[in-house]
Design a protein around this motif. Structure first.
Motif, mmCIF file in Angstrom:
data_model
loop_
_atom_site.group_PDB
_atom_site.id
_atom_site.type_symbol
_atom_site.label_atom_id
_atom_site.label_comp_id
_atom_site.label_asym_id
_atom_site.label_seq_id
_atom_site.Cartn_x
_atom_site.Cartn_y
_atom_site.Cartn_z
ATOM 1 N N LYS A 38 0.892 -1.206 -0.058
ATOM 2 C CA LYS A 38 0.053 0.013 -0.050
ATOM 3 C C LYS A 38 0.762 1.124 -0.054
ATOM 4 C CE LYS A 38 -4.028 -1.914 2.466
ATOM 5 N NZ LYS A 38 -4.854 -1.459 3.727
ATOM 6 N N HIS A 39 1.661 1.269 0.989
ATOM 7 C CA HIS A 39 2.805 2.292 0.868
ATOM 8 C C HIS A 39 3.389 2.579 -0.490
ATOM 9 C CE1 HIS A 39 5.648 5.013 3.061
ATOM 10 N NE2 HIS A 39 6.404 4.578 1.870
ATOM 11 N N LYS A 40 3.968 1.781 -0.868
ATOM 12 C CA LYS A 40 4.617 1.763 -2.261
ATOM 13 C C LYS A 40 3.475 2.320 -3.339
ATOM 14 C CE LYS A 40 6.634 -1.996 -3.326
ATOM 15 N NZ LYS A 40 7.372 -3.148 -3.452
ATOM 16 N N LEU A 41 2.326 1.735 -3.433
ATOM 17 C CA LEU A 41 1.127 1.940 -4.346
ATOM 18 C C LEU A 41 0.938 3.559 -4.283
ATOM 19 C CD1 LEU A 41 -1.175 -0.869 -4.423
ATOM 20 C CD2 LEU A 41 0.244 -0.175 -6.369
ATOM 21 N N ILE A 42 0.732 3.972 -2.975
ATOM 22 C CA ILE A 42 0.180 5.422 -2.853
ATOM 23 C C ILE A 42 1.450 6.168 -3.030
ATOM 24 C CG2 ILE A 42 -0.344 7.004 -0.875
ATOM 25 C CD1 ILE A 42 -1.607 4.711 0.492
ATOM 26 N N ALA A 43 2.709 6.127 -2.694
ATOM 27 C CA ALA A 43 4.074 6.773 -3.063
ATOM 28 C C ALA A 43 4.100 7.124 -4.605
ATOM 29 C CB ALA A 43 5.113 6.351 -2.387
ATOM 30 N N ARG A 44 3.988 5.864 -5.050
ATOM 31 C CA ARG A 44 4.062 5.791 -6.726
ATOM 32 C C ARG A 44 3.055 6.710 -7.449
ATOM 33 N NH1 ARG A 44 8.495 5.477 -8.131
ATOM 34 N NH2 ARG A 44 8.177 7.446 -8.986
ATOM 35 N N PHE A 45 1.941 6.584 -7.011
ATOM 36 C CA PHE A 45 0.561 7.453 -7.242
ATOM 37 C C PHE A 45 0.921 8.863 -7.255
ATOM 38 C CE2 PHE A 45 -3.408 9.352 -6.613
ATOM 39 C CZ PHE A 45 -4.244 9.426 -7.771
ATOM 40 N N LEU A 46 1.242 9.223 -6.069
ATOM 41 C CA LEU A 46 1.521 10.583 -5.868
ATOM 42 C C LEU A 46 2.760 11.314 -6.627
ATOM 43 C CD1 LEU A 46 1.259 10.371 -1.678
ATOM 44 C CD2 LEU A 46 -0.661 11.549 -3.416
ATOM 45 N N ILE A 47 3.775 10.481 -6.657
ATOM 46 C CA ILE A 47 4.809 11.050 -7.323
ATOM 47 C C ILE A 47 4.494 11.252 -8.820
ATOM 48 C CG2 ILE A 47 7.067 10.507 -8.436
ATOM 49 C CD1 ILE A 47 7.608 9.027 -5.575
ATOM 50 N N ASP A 48 3.675 10.117 -9.481
ATOM 51 C CA ASP A 48 3.524 10.205 -10.850
ATOM 52 C C ASP A 48 2.448 10.607 -11.406
ATOM 53 O OD1 ASP A 48 5.894 8.846 -11.408
ATOM 54 O OD2 ASP A 48 5.176 6.757 -11.304
ATOM 55 N N VAL A 105 4.334 15.112 -6.991
ATOM 56 C CA VAL A 105 5.049 15.508 -5.670
ATOM 57 C C VAL A 105 6.307 15.003 -5.339
ATOM 58 C CG1 VAL A 105 2.804 15.983 -4.618
ATOM 59 C CG2 VAL A 105 3.954 13.880 -4.201
ATOM 60 N N SER A 106 7.160 15.710 -4.891
ATOM 61 C CA SER A 106 8.465 15.126 -4.619
ATOM 62 C C SER A 106 8.549 13.641 -3.910
ATOM 63 C CB SER A 106 9.435 15.788 -3.691
ATOM 64 O OG SER A 106 9.197 15.740 -2.341
ATOM 65 N N SER A 107 9.432 12.949 -4.112
ATOM 66 C CA SER A 107 9.613 11.501 -3.406
ATOM 67 C C SER A 107 9.567 11.524 -1.795
ATOM 68 C CB SER A 107 10.814 10.766 -3.912
ATOM 69 O OG SER A 107 12.040 11.373 -3.537
ATOM 70 N N GLY A 108 10.091 12.485 -1.159
ATOM 71 C CA GLY A 108 10.020 12.897 0.024
ATOM 72 C C GLY A 108 8.660 13.300 0.511
ATOM 73 N N VAL A 109 7.986 13.957 -0.009
ATOM 74 C CA VAL A 109 6.428 14.336 0.353
ATOM 75 C C VAL A 109 5.730 13.025 0.040
ATOM 76 C CG1 VAL A 109 4.754 15.729 -0.334
ATOM 77 C CG2 VAL A 109 6.813 16.870 -0.166
ATOM 78 N N ALA A 110 5.911 12.400 -0.867
ATOM 79 C CA ALA A 110 5.198 11.306 -1.376
ATOM 80 C C ALA A 110 5.389 10.330 -0.424
ATOM 81 C CB ALA A 110 5.441 10.871 -2.707
ATOM 82 N N ALA A 111 6.554 9.989 0.254
ATOM 83 C CA ALA A 111 6.858 8.913 1.402
ATOM 84 C C ALA A 111 6.308 9.227 2.380
ATOM 85 C CB ALA A 111 8.295 8.873 1.374
ATOM 86 N N ALA A 112 6.407 10.519 2.935
ATOM 87 C CA ALA A 112 5.582 10.820 4.441
ATOM 88 C C ALA A 112 4.416 10.696 4.632
ATOM 89 C CB ALA A 112 6.462 12.394 4.517
#
Length: 126
Positions: A77-87, A91-98
């Motif tokens: 879930k974490h990876k899916l959400i982060a990738r979605f937010l970035i792509d 948003v930056s990878s840091g913002v997406a990860a947080a």
């Protein structure tokens, strides 16, 4: 222990440490989560009681098959959400990860499925 945000954070951290080192130690969990060793001790006790981890006194911590299944789901879930937010949102990878770290605990299965479909349609690989 219910699958609350706290227990999920511990499981995800143990999962990541186990991927890196083959196991986790309480002190490493405390550092990663920025919590006290006493907090880790309490969480580890609860996770062991609930059958999510194996833990020898003052020794290594590993996930049971049940714990691994749950922690892999949380991390996915974490990876899916982060990738979605970035792509999709740029948003930056840091913002997406947080943000993914917070969102992974409350997001519905329906929304996760929508993100999966969006990622597939847009050739986004996690």
């Amino acid at each position: 222990m219910d699958h609350n945000e706290s227990s999920e954070m511990y499981l995800e951290t143990i999962y990541l440490l186990e991927q890196q080192h083959g196991h986790a130690h309480g002190v490493d969990i405390a550092v990663k989560l920025n919590v006290s060793k006493a907090s880790v001790t309490k969480a580890v006790k609860n996770l062991k009681t609930d059958g999510f981890i194996n833990h020898e006194s003052y020794g290594t911590i590993t996930l049971t098959s049940r714990g691994k299944e749950l922690s892999e789901n949380i991390y996915l879930k974490h990876k899916l959400i982060a990738r979605f937010l970035i792509d999709s949102l740029g948003v930056s990878s840091g913002v997406a990860a947080a943000n993914a770290c917070k969102m992974e605990h409350i997001i519905s299965d329906e929304l996760i499925e929508a993100i999966v479909i969006f990622n597939e349609k847009n050739d986004i690989v996690i």
